[in-house]
Scaffold this motif. Sequence first.
Motif, PDB file in Angstrom:
ATOM      1  N   ALA A  72      -0.946 -41.516  22.024  1.00  0.00           N
ATOM      2  CA  ALA A  72       0.001 -41.732  20.928  1.00  0.00           C
ATOM      3  C   ALA A  72       0.532 -40.395  20.401  1.00  0.00           C
ATOM      4  O   ALA A  72       1.733 -40.264  20.116  1.00  0.00           O
ATOM      5  N   ILE A  73      -0.336 -39.422  20.275  1.00  0.00           N
ATOM      6  CA  ILE A  73       0.108 -38.098  19.822  1.00  0.00           C
ATOM      7  C   ILE A  73       1.081 -37.496  20.825  1.00  0.00           C
ATOM      8  O   ILE A  73       2.131 -36.968  20.453  1.00  0.00           O
ATOM      9  N   GLY A  74       0.754 -37.578  22.102  1.00  0.00           N
ATOM     10  CA  GLY A  74       1.657 -37.084  23.145  1.00  0.00           C
ATOM     11  C   GLY A  74       2.987 -37.795  23.116  1.00  0.00           C
ATOM     12  O   GLY A  74       4.054 -37.176  23.261  1.00  0.00           O
ATOM     13  N   GLY A  75       2.972 -39.116  22.925  1.00  0.00           N
ATOM     14  CA  GLY A  75       4.208 -39.884  22.838  1.00  0.00           C
ATOM     15  C   GLY A  75       5.054 -39.502  21.640  1.00  0.00           C
ATOM     16  O   GLY A  75       6.283 -39.389  21.742  1.00  0.00           O
ATOM     17  N   LYS A  76       4.408 -39.304  20.495  1.00  0.00           N
ATOM     18  CA  LYS A  76       5.139 -38.875  19.295  1.00  0.00           C
ATOM     19  C   LYS A  76       5.771 -37.507  19.508  1.00  0.00           C
ATOM     20  O   LYS A  76       6.912 -37.270  19.101  1.00  0.00           O
ATOM     21  N   LEU A  77       5.017 -36.596  20.136  1.00  0.00           N
ATOM     22  CA  LEU A  77       5.572 -35.273  20.421  1.00  0.00           C
ATOM     23  C   LEU A  77       6.767 -35.373  21.359  1.00  0.00           C
ATOM     24  O   LEU A  77       7.797 -34.722  21.137  1.00  0.00           O
ATOM     25  N   ALA A  78       6.635 -36.179  22.403  1.00  0.00           N
ATOM     26  CA  ALA A  78       7.732 -36.349  23.361  1.00  0.00           C
ATOM     27  C   ALA A  78       8.964 -36.931  22.676  1.00  0.00           C
ATOM     28  O   ALA A  78      10.090 -36.503  22.936  1.00  0.00           O
ATOM     29  N   THR A  79       8.755 -37.907  21.793  1.00  0.00           N
ATOM     30  CA  THR A  79       9.874 -38.519  21.085  1.00  0.00           C
ATOM     31  C   THR A  79      10.526 -37.538  20.123  1.00  0.00           C
ATOM     32  O   THR A  79      11.751 -37.429  20.066  1.00  0.00           O
ATOM     33  N   SER A  80       9.702 -36.806  19.373  1.00  0.00           N
ATOM     34  CA  SER A  80      10.271 -35.888  18.377  1.00  0.00           C
ATOM     35  C   SER A  80      10.961 -34.690  19.024  1.00  0.00           C
ATOM     36  O   SER A  80      11.974 -34.215  18.522  1.00  0.00           O
ATOM     37  N   ILE A  81      10.447 -34.232  20.153  1.00  0.00           N
ATOM     38  CA  ILE A  81      11.060 -33.083  20.832  1.00  0.00           C
ATOM     39  C   ILE A  81      12.177 -33.541  21.761  1.00  0.00           C
ATOM     40  O   ILE A  81      13.121 -32.801  22.025  1.00  0.00           O
ATOM     41  N   GLY A  82      12.074 -34.774  22.253  1.00  0.00           N
ATOM     42  CA  GLY A  82      13.110 -35.311  23.117  1.00  0.00           C
ATOM     43  C   GLY A  82      12.892 -35.050  24.592  1.00  0.00           C
ATOM     44  O   GLY A  82      13.823 -35.133  25.387  1.00  0.00           O
ATOM     45  N   SER A  83      11.656 -34.750  24.967  1.00  0.00           N
ATOM     46  CA  SER A  83      11.356 -34.475  26.370  1.00  0.00           C
ATOM     47  C   SER A  83       9.934 -34.920  26.688  1.00  0.00           C
ATOM     48  O   SER A  83       9.008 -34.665  25.907  1.00  0.00           O
ATOM     49  N   ALA A  84       9.778 -35.563  27.842  1.00  0.00           N
ATOM     50  CA  ALA A  84       8.443 -35.996  28.268  1.00  0.00           C
ATOM     51  C   ALA A  84       7.523 -34.814  28.552  1.00  0.00           C
ATOM     52  O   ALA A  84       6.305 -34.943  28.513  1.00  0.00           O
ATOM     53  N   SER A  85       8.093 -33.658  28.809  1.00  0.00           N
ATOM     54  CA  SER A  85       7.262 -32.483  29.088  1.00  0.00           C
ATOM     55  C   SER A  85       6.413 -32.102  27.881  1.00  0.00           C
ATOM     56  O   SER A  85       5.361 -31.481  28.043  1.00  0.00           O
ATOM     57  N   ALA A  86       6.831 -32.488  26.684  1.00  0.00           N
ATOM     58  CA  ALA A  86       6.027 -32.199  25.491  1.00  0.00           C
ATOM     59  C   ALA A  86       4.685 -32.905  25.554  1.00  0.00           C
ATOM     60  O   ALA A  86       3.652 -32.336  25.174  1.00  0.00           O
ATOM     61  N   ALA A  87       4.676 -34.141  26.049  1.00  0.00           N
ATOM     62  CA  ALA A  87       3.411 -34.881  26.185  1.00  0.00           C
ATOM     63  C   ALA A  87       2.515 -34.224  27.215  1.00  0.00           C
ATOM     64  O   ALA A  87       1.299 -34.102  27.008  1.00  0.00           O
ATOM     65  N   LEU A  88       3.090 -33.781  28.323  1.00  0.00           N
ATOM     66  CA  LEU A  88       2.304 -33.098  29.349  1.00  0.00           C
ATOM     67  C   LEU A  88       1.774 -31.760  28.830  1.00  0.00           C
ATOM     68  O   LEU A  88       0.621 -31.395  29.101  1.00  0.00           O
ATOM     69  N   ASP A  89       2.595 -31.039  28.094  1.00  0.00           N
ATOM     70  CA  ASP A  89       2.150 -29.765  27.530  1.00  0.00           C
ATOM     71  C   ASP A  89       1.037 -29.970  26.505  1.00  0.00           C
ATOM     72  O   ASP A  89       0.096 -29.183  26.427  1.00  0.00           O
ATOM     73  N   PHE A  90       1.131 -31.044  25.717  1.00  0.00           N
ATOM     74  CA  PHE A  90       0.063 -31.370  24.769  1.00  0.00           C
ATOM     75  C   PHE A  90      -1.237 -31.646  25.516  1.00  0.00           C
ATOM     76  O   PHE A  90      -2.303 -31.154  25.140  1.00  0.00           O
ATOM     77  N   GLY A  91      -1.147 -32.425  26.589  1.00  0.00           N
ATOM     78  CA  GLY A  91      -2.332 -32.701  27.402  1.00  0.00           C
ATOM     79  C   GLY A  91      -2.932 -31.436  27.978  1.00  0.00           C
ATOM     80  O   GLY A  91      -4.153 -31.262  28.002  1.00  0.00           O
ATOM     81  N   ALA A  92      -2.083 -30.524  28.435  1.00  0.00           N
ATOM     82  CA  ALA A  92      -2.567 -29.251  28.972  1.00  0.00           C
ATOM     83  C   ALA A  92      -3.260 -28.432  27.890  1.00  0.00           C
ATOM     84  O   ALA A  92      -4.305 -27.820  28.134  1.00  0.00           O
ATOM     85  N   ALA A  93      -2.699 -28.432  26.691  1.00  0.00           N
ATOM     86  CA  ALA A  93      -3.319 -27.691  25.587  1.00  0.00           C
ATOM     87  C   ALA A  93      -4.690 -28.263  25.245  1.00  0.00           C
ATOM     88  O   ALA A  93      -5.651 -27.513  25.006  1.00  0.00           O
ATOM     89  N   VAL A  94      -4.792 -29.583  25.233  1.00  0.00           N
ATOM     90  CA  VAL A  94      -6.088 -30.218  24.954  1.00  0.00           C
ATOM     91  C   VAL A  94      -7.099 -29.862  26.041  1.00  0.00           C
ATOM     92  O   VAL A  94      -8.271 -29.589  25.750  1.00  0.00           O
TER      93      VAL A  94
END
Length: 120
Positions: A72-94
């Motif tokens: 859900a956090i990854g999805g919110k980030l992707a939606t707010s930034i406008g790119s699916a790469s934000a969710a992947l980057d969040f996962g990488a950071a975790v």
Amino acid sequence: MVAGWIGFALLTVLLSRSGQVLPVVIAVGTVCGLPAGAIMSLPARVLEPKTRAIGMGIFYTVFYAGSPVGSAIGGKLATSIGSASAALDFGAAVLLVCPAILWLYHRIVAGQHRPAIPSP
């Protein structure tokens, strides 16, 4: 475990930035499974046999409750930034936080196994 997490994180970042999706996905699938067995052995190292069943129940409850929260956090980030790469980057950071959590785990376990009376 640490090498697996770092490799998984690097491949996840590469996935969002590479035009070669299929080879990267195959590499991610190969690398992400490396630390799984070692991770699953960690609770058994600290749980005594009489408390292992309830401890593993708590472990899996936290694991499966955390999975949708992270998504859900990854999805919110992707939606707010406008790119699916934000969710992947969040996962990488975790994933890159995992070695620090493992270090903390080892510190806690080492503290539990200290002798009550120091040896002379």
